[in-house]
Design a protein around this motif. Structure first.
Motif, PDB file in Angstrom:
ATOM      1  N   TRP A  14     -72.762  34.284  -2.622  1.00 52.12           N
ATOM      2  CA  TRP A  14     -72.125  34.608  -1.350  1.00 52.12           C
ATOM      3  C   TRP A  14     -72.601  33.713  -0.211  1.00 52.12           C
ATOM      4  O   TRP A  14     -71.849  33.430   0.714  1.00 52.12           O
ATOM      5  N   ARG A  15     -73.827  33.216  -0.309  1.00 55.39           N
ATOM      6  CA  ARG A  15     -74.298  32.262   0.686  1.00 55.39           C
ATOM      7  C   ARG A  15     -73.501  30.960   0.585  1.00 55.39           C
ATOM      8  O   ARG A  15     -73.243  30.293   1.579  1.00 55.39           O
ATOM      9  N   GLY A  16     -73.092  30.591  -0.621  1.00 56.21           N
ATOM     10  CA  GLY A  16     -72.257  29.412  -0.802  1.00 56.21           C
ATOM     11  C   GLY A  16     -70.791  29.668  -0.500  1.00 56.21           C
ATOM     12  O   GLY A  16     -70.085  28.790  -0.012  1.00 56.21           O
ATOM     13  N   MET A  17     -70.314  30.871  -0.818  1.00 60.58           N
ATOM     14  CA  MET A  17     -68.903  31.208  -0.609  1.00 60.58           C
ATOM     15  C   MET A  17     -68.569  31.528   0.841  1.00 60.58           C
ATOM     16  O   MET A  17     -67.468  31.229   1.295  1.00 60.58           O
ATOM     17  N   ALA A  18     -69.479  32.146   1.550  1.00 59.65           N
ATOM     18  CA  ALA A  18     -69.200  32.582   2.924  1.00 59.65           C
ATOM     19  C   ALA A  18     -68.691  31.444   3.810  1.00 59.65           C
ATOM     20  O   ALA A  18     -67.673  31.614   4.490  1.00 59.65           O
ATOM     21  N   PRO A  19     -69.336  30.266   3.810  1.00 57.05           N
ATOM     22  CA  PRO A  19     -68.795  29.188   4.648  1.00 57.05           C
ATOM     23  C   PRO A  19     -67.386  28.760   4.231  1.00 57.05           C
ATOM     24  O   PRO A  19     -66.558  28.436   5.091  1.00 57.05           O
ATOM     25  N   LEU A  20     -67.110  28.785   2.921  1.00 56.76           N
ATOM     26  CA  LEU A  20     -65.767  28.408   2.453  1.00 56.76           C
ATOM     27  C   LEU A  20     -64.725  29.417   2.926  1.00 56.76           C
ATOM     28  O   LEU A  20     -63.651  29.045   3.386  1.00 56.76           O
ATOM     29  N   VAL A  21     -65.047  30.687   2.808  1.00 61.66           N
ATOM     30  CA  VAL A  21     -64.116  31.743   3.231  1.00 61.66           C
ATOM     31  C   VAL A  21     -63.919  31.703   4.744  1.00 61.66           C
ATOM     32  O   VAL A  21     -62.783  31.791   5.231  1.00 61.66           O
ATOM     33  N   LEU A  22     -65.019  31.571   5.476  1.00 68.06           N
ATOM     34  CA  LEU A  22     -64.906  31.542   6.939  1.00 68.06           C
ATOM     35  C   LEU A  22     -64.117  30.330   7.424  1.00 68.06           C
ATOM     36  O   LEU A  22     -63.323  30.441   8.357  1.00 68.06           O
ATOM     37  N   LYS A  23     -64.326  29.189   6.797  1.00 65.47           N
ATOM     38  CA  LYS A  23     -63.566  27.986   7.183  1.00 65.47           C
ATOM     39  C   LYS A  23     -62.073  28.187   6.893  1.00 65.47           C
ATOM     40  O   LYS A  23     -61.218  27.816   7.695  1.00 65.47           O
ATOM     41  N   TYR A  24     -61.742  28.794   5.738  1.00 58.87           N
ATOM     42  CA  TYR A  24     -60.347  29.087   5.399  1.00 58.87           C
ATOM     43  C   TYR A  24     -59.734  29.980   6.480  1.00 58.87           C
ATOM     44  O   TYR A  24     -58.635  29.714   6.978  1.00 58.87           O
TER      45      TYR A  24
END
Length: 131
Positions: A14-24
């Protein structure tokens, strides 16, 4: 979060996914709310975002290994209609391009998880990967 390996990997995911989701979410919010783009421009911007985020997702999956690689492999085969094509294309190399783990790492994981040695658990175990 160092007390349980599975929990630690979940946090890392989730630490890796959170920036991807937030940027999307930001790309979509900006296109629709701030810039008031039409559907065609929104899709263009999302495609640009996906081109950069798909490889980042694969890198995250490879760093985490294990079940995350397996999920990536499954999604690359059954993802049509579930994921944008950029993600399916980026996940495709997971089908046969995942580097094998060495025997020492595998035996350490198995022995730590079970409390038994490899010799106690297996009649034989080929140290060299078959695939």
């Amino acid at each position: 979060y160092t007390f349980h390996r599975g929990f630690r990997r979940t946090i890392q995911f989730w630490r890796g996914m959170a920036p991807l989701v937030l940027k999307y979410k930001y790309v979509k919010f900006r296109a629709l709310t701030i810039d008031r783009c039409g559907e065609e421009e929104l899709e263009r911007r999302l495609n640009v975002y996906r081109e950069t985020s798909a490889p980042a997702l694969v890198d995250l999956i490879l760093r985490l290994g294990g079940i995350y690689v397996k999920i990536g492999q499954v999604m690359s085969t059954i993802g049509q209609g579930l994921l944008p094509q950029q993600y399916i294309d980026a996940l495709q190399p997971l089908q046969d391009g995942v580097p094998p783990r060495n025997y020492d790492e595998i035996s350490r994981i198995v022995e730590t998880s079970t409390g038994k040695t490899m010799d106690e658990l297996f009649e034989s175990f080929d140290e060299k990967p078959n695939g």
